[in-house]
Structure formats: structure tokens, C-alpha cells
Design an enzyme around this catalytic site. Structure first.
Site, short mmCIF file in Angstrom:
data_model
loop_
_atom_site.label_atom_id
_atom_site.label_comp_id
_atom_site.label_asym_id
_atom_site.label_seq_id
_atom_site.Cartn_x
_atom_site.Cartn_y
_atom_site.Cartn_z
N SER A 190 1.00 -0.57 -2.45
CA SER A 190 1.41 -0.78 -3.84
C SER A 190 0.20 -0.63 -4.77
O SER A 190 -0.45 0.41 -4.78
CB SER A 190 2.09 -2.14 -3.97
OG SER A 190 2.65 -2.32 -5.24
N ASP A 255 13.08 2.07 -3.23
CA ASP A 255 12.05 1.24 -3.86
C ASP A 255 12.44 0.93 -5.30
O ASP A 255 12.61 1.84 -6.11
CB ASP A 255 10.70 1.96 -3.81
CG ASP A 255 9.53 1.06 -4.13
OD1 ASP A 255 9.64 0.23 -5.06
OD2 ASP A 255 8.49 1.18 -3.47
N HIS A 284 10.71 -2.03 -1.91
CA HIS A 284 9.27 -2.09 -2.14
C HIS A 284 8.56 -3.04 -1.18
O HIS A 284 7.40 -2.81 -0.84
CB HIS A 284 8.99 -2.51 -3.58
CG HIS A 284 7.57 -2.32 -4.00
ND1 HIS A 284 6.99 -1.08 -4.14
CD2 HIS A 284 6.59 -3.22 -4.31
CE1 HIS A 284 5.73 -1.21 -4.52
NE2 HIS A 284 5.46 -2.50 -4.62
#
Length: 310
Positions: A190, A255, A284
Site C-alpha cells: 500500500s 480493492d 485491499h
């Protein structure tokens, strides 16, 4: 024009945000710290007794003995035996911040060490159980660090600090443990893909893993953006082509935070990308729960790196 509406373009060019403001709004949610680093006095020259606290040289980040103290919020999943395999210490970034570092010795004589840049809203304490499990399953040791303003790291989170923080971690891993670049796998998750891509674009290493990556801050805020503006933050899309090490990109097709299109765009822009892992139905924060996650990582590390093919 570049996928933005007229009103959005007028707003951007009349009152363009600085990269730091974009970064702060999009990315940084440091949690309440779940751990602390406690200095352990070392024996003095006479053997018994403790040397003065200054001999730990904590401010410079030089080697000293530190103990990891976890709070209940860390939710540590292992025993004291596993906890004892974790080494912690602070180092100092070029921007003057104290950067907390963690080294997890999962496998004696491991061929690779993973330099892991974690995602948002977590710190080293919360990630420690995951690191033990991941390293044991991949037969790698894990080295990680907290961004400025996260955990026991000082300062405030910012894009510039992200780059300085990973530089400090890279140097600590190399100098304190003598790990050579060809034994280091850079792993970013991320927001952690931002410092990972930046470092990998400047240094060659064994491999790079980009887990749920973003192309740039503007493209997260304005999904139809096609161009990188001068005031954009986190411009991974402009740096990924400079990476000279093998790159594995992992992204969930559902996501909800960083759209799957970001992973696709980076894959298409990266000449060193290997076969990616698109996890059907994953969001995610749950890719690790799918069996193909570990399967793909194991195959990448054991079969697809230059040293393994030699």
C-alpha cells in the site's frame, strides 16, 4: 482533458496543492503506538554492573541493546520464544528523525532478507506477528521499520520523510547486519510501495514486491487522471520504469482503497515486471488470506530470481 473535469482542472491550476498536502490528506493515519523500545544497559568494562546510558548511543542509532515492549493492542500471536527472535533498535534518518527498526530472524542462514515497508494505520508492534509468520513460510528473515510519526519513530509523516526513513533502514540493514544488496528483497504494501519504489529506482537489489501499489496520489484522489502533474505526490508511475531488479506486483481485483487499475498500470510501465498476481475477489487488506499469495511469493523467490536461475 487528461480525464479531469473542467471544474477540477480549474481548481487544480488556480489553487494547486503542494505534494505534501496531497500526501497528508491521502495517506497518513498513524495509529496509537503499540510498542516501545526500552534500552538495556550493557555491562561495563569490569563485567558486572551497567555502563552509563550514554554508551547505548541511542541518538546516533549506533549498535546498542534494546528490548521490545508490546502493548495489548499489538495482539502478538506467538510465544516468548518467538518474541525473543525479534531485535529492535533506533537509527537516525538524514532528516534528523529517529527511525525504529525491527529485525526478525526467522530462519538460520536465510538466503534473503525482506526489507518490508508496511501499509497505513499500523506500526511495527501490530506487524510483528505477521512478520514472524511470513518469514517462516518464505524461509527469509524480515527487516522492517516505522515511518516518521509511526510507532516509536519521531517526527511527522510526510513524503520526504518516507524516502529518508527507508534510506536509513536500508543503511542500517547493510551496515549493522552486513547484508549485501543481492540478498535483500524490497517489499512494499500500500503506502509502503512509495518508499519501496523510490529506493528500488536508485539501488539494485535481489527483487522487489509491490503489494496493492498506487500509481500516484493524484490518481488515487482523481481516478480519471492520466498525467503526472508537478504537484503530484507519490509518483510511483514515473519511477517504476527505473527499477532494474525483478518486480512482482500483487493486487486484489476488488480493492476498495487503491483500485486494481493502479496495479495494472504499474505492471504495464515496469520493464522488469514478472508474471503478476491478480487475486480475484480480494480487497485491499485481505490478499494474505488467499492461498495463491504465499504460493506466488514462494515461486518468485525460489525460481525466478537471477541467483536462483544461475
Amino acid at each position: 482533458m487528461n480525464g479531469l473535469s473542467l471544474s477540477e482542472l480549474c481548481c487544480l491550476f488556480c489553487c494547486p496543492p503542494c505534494p505534501g498536502r496531497i500526501a497528508a490528506k491521502l495517506a497518513f493515519l498513524p495509529p496509537e503506538a503499540t510498542y516501545s523500545l526500552v534500552p538495556e544497559p550493557e555491562p561495563g568494562p569490569g563485567g558486572a554492573g551497567a555502563a552509563p546510558l550514554g554508551t547505548l548511543r541511542a541518538s546516533s542509532g549506533a549498535p546498542g541493546r534494546w528490548k521490545l515492549h508490546l502493548t495489548e493492542r499489538a495482539d502478538f500471536q506467538y510465544s516468548q520464544r518467538e518474541l525473543d527472535t525479534i531485535e529492535v533498535f533506533p537509527t537516525k534518518s538524514a532528516r534528523g528523525n529517529r527511525v525504529s527498526c525491527m529485525y526478525v530472524r526467522c530462519v538460520p542462514g536465510a538466503r534473503y532478507t525482506v526489507l518490508f515497508s508496511h501499509g497505513n494505520a499500523v506500526d511495527l508492534g501490530q506487524m510483528s506477528s505477521f512478520y514472524i509468520g511470513l518469514g517462516s513460510r518464505l524461509h527469509c528473515n524480515i527487516f522492517s521499520y516505522d515511518y516518521s510519526g509511526y510507532g516509536a519513530s519521531s517526527g511527522r509523516p510526510s513524503e520526504r520523510n518516507l524516502y529518508a526513513d527507508i534510506d536509513a533502514a536500508w543503511q542500517a540493514l547493510r551496515t549493522r547486519y552486513g547484508i549485501s544488496p543481492d540478498s535483500i528483497i524490497l517489499y512494499g504494501q500500500s503506502i509502503g510501495t512509495v518508499p519501496t519504489v523510490d529506493l528500488a529506482s536508485r539501488y539494485e537489489c535481489a527483487a522487489v514486491v509491490l503489494h496493492s501499489p498506487l500509481t500516484s496520489g493524484m490518481r488515487v484522489a482523481f481516478p480519471d487522471t492520466k498525467k503526472t502533474y508537478c504537484f503530484d505526490a507519490f509518483p510511483n508511475i514515473e519511477k517504476v520504469s527505473k527499477i532494474t531488479s525483478p518486480v512482482l506486483i500483487i493486487h486484489g481485483t476488488e480493492d476498495e482503497v487503491i483500485d486494481f487499475s493502479h496495479g495494472l498500470a504499474l505492471y504495464e510501465r515496469c520493464p522488469k515486471a514478472v508474471e503478476p498476481l491478480w487475486v480475484e475477489g480480494a480487497g485491499h487488506n485481505d490478499i494474505e488470506l488467499y492461498s495463491q499469495y504465499l504460493e506466488r511469493l514462494r515461486r518468485f523467490i525460489s525460481q525466478e530470481l537471477p541467483s536462483q536461475r544461475a
